[in-house]
Design a protein around this motif. Structure first.
Motif, mmCIF file in Angstrom:
data_model
loop_
_atom_site.group_PDB
_atom_site.id
_atom_site.type_symbol
_atom_site.label_atom_id
_atom_site.label_comp_id
_atom_site.label_asym_id
_atom_site.label_seq_id
_atom_site.Cartn_x
_atom_site.Cartn_y
_atom_site.Cartn_z
ATOM 1 N N PRO A 173 155.789 16.700 -2.387
ATOM 2 C CA PRO A 173 156.044 15.271 -2.232
ATOM 3 C C PRO A 173 154.896 14.405 -2.728
ATOM 4 N N TYR A 174 153.734 14.980 -2.968
ATOM 5 C CA TYR A 174 152.561 14.212 -3.378
ATOM 6 C C TYR A 174 152.249 14.378 -4.859
ATOM 7 N N LYS A 175 153.169 14.910 -5.615
ATOM 8 C CA LYS A 175 152.931 15.218 -7.022
ATOM 9 C C LYS A 175 152.501 13.992 -7.822
ATOM 10 N N GLY A 176 153.179 12.870 -7.632
ATOM 11 C CA GLY A 176 152.856 11.675 -8.398
ATOM 12 C C GLY A 176 151.740 10.830 -7.801
ATOM 13 N N ASP A 177 151.174 11.264 -6.677
ATOM 14 C CA ASP A 177 150.152 10.476 -6.000
ATOM 15 C C ASP A 177 148.735 10.743 -6.502
ATOM 16 N N PHE A 178 148.560 11.760 -7.312
ATOM 17 C CA PHE A 178 147.233 12.095 -7.809
ATOM 18 C C PHE A 178 147.224 12.059 -9.332
ATOM 19 N N ASN A 179 146.090 11.689 -9.896
ATOM 20 C CA ASN A 179 145.910 11.649 -11.339
ATOM 21 C C ASN A 179 144.575 12.307 -11.652
ATOM 22 N N HIS A 180 144.335 12.592 -12.913
ATOM 23 C CA HIS A 180 143.064 13.221 -13.260
ATOM 24 C C HIS A 180 142.604 12.735 -14.625
ATOM 25 N N THR A 181 141.303 12.827 -14.805
ATOM 26 C CA THR A 181 140.704 12.510 -16.110
ATOM 27 C C THR A 181 139.709 13.614 -16.434
ATOM 28 N N PRO A 182 139.622 13.982 -17.697
ATOM 29 C CA PRO A 182 138.624 14.995 -18.053
ATOM 30 C C PRO A 182 137.238 14.351 -18.127
ATOM 31 N N GLU A 183 136.240 15.082 -17.695
ATOM 32 C CA GLU A 183 134.860 14.619 -17.832
ATOM 33 C C GLU A 183 133.979 15.831 -18.070
ATOM 34 N N MET A 184 132.822 15.587 -18.629
ATOM 35 C CA MET A 184 131.917 16.666 -18.985
ATOM 36 C C MET A 184 130.860 16.822 -17.895
ATOM 37 N N ASP A 185 130.628 18.065 -17.482
ATOM 38 C CA ASP A 185 129.600 18.285 -16.470
ATOM 39 C C ASP A 185 128.237 18.465 -17.141
ATOM 40 N N LYS A 186 127.192 18.812 -16.388
ATOM 41 C CA LYS A 186 125.822 18.917 -16.898
ATOM 42 C C LYS A 186 125.649 20.036 -17.919
ATOM 43 N N LYS A 187 126.490 21.059 -17.835
ATOM 44 C CA LYS A 187 126.380 22.180 -18.756
ATOM 45 C C LYS A 187 127.224 21.988 -20.009
ATOM 46 N N GLY A 188 127.883 20.848 -20.139
ATOM 47 C CA GLY A 188 128.666 20.564 -21.325
ATOM 48 C C GLY A 188 130.099 21.071 -21.285
ATOM 49 N N ARG A 189 130.560 21.480 -20.119
ATOM 50 C CA ARG A 189 131.938 21.948 -19.981
ATOM 51 C C ARG A 189 132.817 20.811 -19.489
ATOM 52 N N PHE A 190 134.050 20.842 -19.945
ATOM 53 C CA PHE A 190 134.999 19.822 -19.489
ATOM 54 C C PHE A 190 135.612 20.253 -18.158
ATOM 55 N N ARG A 191 135.648 19.313 -17.246
ATOM 56 C CA ARG A 191 136.255 19.509 -15.933
ATOM 57 C C ARG A 191 137.214 18.353 -15.682
ATOM 58 N N ASP A 192 138.249 18.628 -14.930
ATOM 59 C CA ASP A 192 139.160 17.560 -14.534
ATOM 60 C C ASP A 192 138.655 16.940 -13.237
ATOM 61 N N ARG A 193 138.573 15.632 -13.228
ATOM 62 C CA ARG A 193 138.220 14.912 -12.006
ATOM 63 C C ARG A 193 139.506 14.288 -11.475
ATOM 64 N N PHE A 194 139.925 14.717 -10.277
ATOM 65 C CA PHE A 194 141.157 14.232 -9.679
ATOM 66 C C PHE A 194 140.854 13.044 -8.772
ATOM 67 N N PHE A 195 141.766 12.086 -8.767
ATOM 68 C CA PHE A 195 141.634 10.927 -7.886
ATOM 69 C C PHE A 195 143.011 10.503 -7.407
ATOM 70 N N TYR A 196 143.016 9.825 -6.274
ATOM 71 C CA TYR A 196 144.263 9.432 -5.609
ATOM 72 C C TYR A 196 144.730 8.087 -6.150
ATOM 73 N N THR A 197 146.002 8.015 -6.532
ATOM 74 C CA THR A 197 146.567 6.760 -7.043
ATOM 75 C C THR A 197 147.810 6.334 -6.266
ATOM 76 N N GLY A 198 148.117 7.024 -5.181
ATOM 77 C CA GLY A 198 149.340 6.741 -4.420
ATOM 78 C C GLY A 198 149.156 5.628 -3.406
#
Length: 186
Positions: free
Chosen positions: A7-32
């Motif tokens: 039921p919470y599928k559309g309540d979260f979103n994510h953006t890719p960001e780069m961590d200190k080691k240069g790897r891409f990670r998804d940062r999730f945030f609540y938009t509901g």
């Protein structure tokens, strides 16, 4: 297609960001939706104790029912509704714990696991107590004269405190939680 419903599928979103080691990670945030209590954190803390007392009271009332040794306690269709009342009573207390860990501005998952769970568990306790009462009455009618009437009546009357406490919580819910406003996050 997924087998599980989220039921919470559309309540979260994510953006890719780069961590200190240069790897891409998804940062999730609540938009509901955000559920906002009609009072501040100090007033919210005053609601913890009554919610706990309602849950403990329901459990004590259920335990008192179980202490009665009536002859219908040997009949499965009378005992099962009684036992199933413990599940929503225990889940109610889990909802209280979740509610104490949330803030006055709750996400939808926090609301559902806290206040929403307490509300639906109180309703479930009422429904199961009524079903248990009906099963006991059916037992009394079917086995007319084959039981100790005093034990059966005591057991039947001990359903009243359980129903009363759950109804009392619903009244408390209407006074303290019905003013919750929903802020749309989308």
């Amino acid at each position: 297609m997924s087998i599980l419903h989220n039921p919470y599928k559309g309540d979260f979103n994510h953006t890719p960001e780069m961590d200190k080691k240069g790897r891409f990670r998804d940062r999730f945030f609540y938009t509901g939706d955000i559920y906002v209590l009609p009072y501040d954190e100090k007033e919210k803390k005053k609601t913890y104790l009554p919610c706990v007392l309602y849950g403990v009271g329901i459990l004590v009332a259920l335990f008192a029912q179980g202490l009665v040794n009536q002859s219908s306690s040997r009949t499965i269709w009378v005992v099962l509704p009684y036992f199933f009342q413990y599940l929503p009573a225990l889940f109610y207390l889990i909802g209280v714990v979740e509610y104490t860990g949330s803030t006055c501005r709750m996400t939808r998952p926090q609301y559902d696991k806290g206040i929403g769970r307490m509300r639906f568990c109180a309703i479930s306790v009422i429904v199961l107590a009524v079903i248990s009462t009906v099963c006991e009455i059916i037992y009394l009618v079917l086995r007319k004269g084959q039981y100790d009437l005093s034990g059966e009546i005591v057991y039947l009357l001990l359903h009243i405190p359980t129903i009363f406490l759950a109804l009392w919580f619903s009244r408390y819910y209407n006074r303290h939680f019905s003013g919750i406003t929903v802020e749309s996050g989308k």
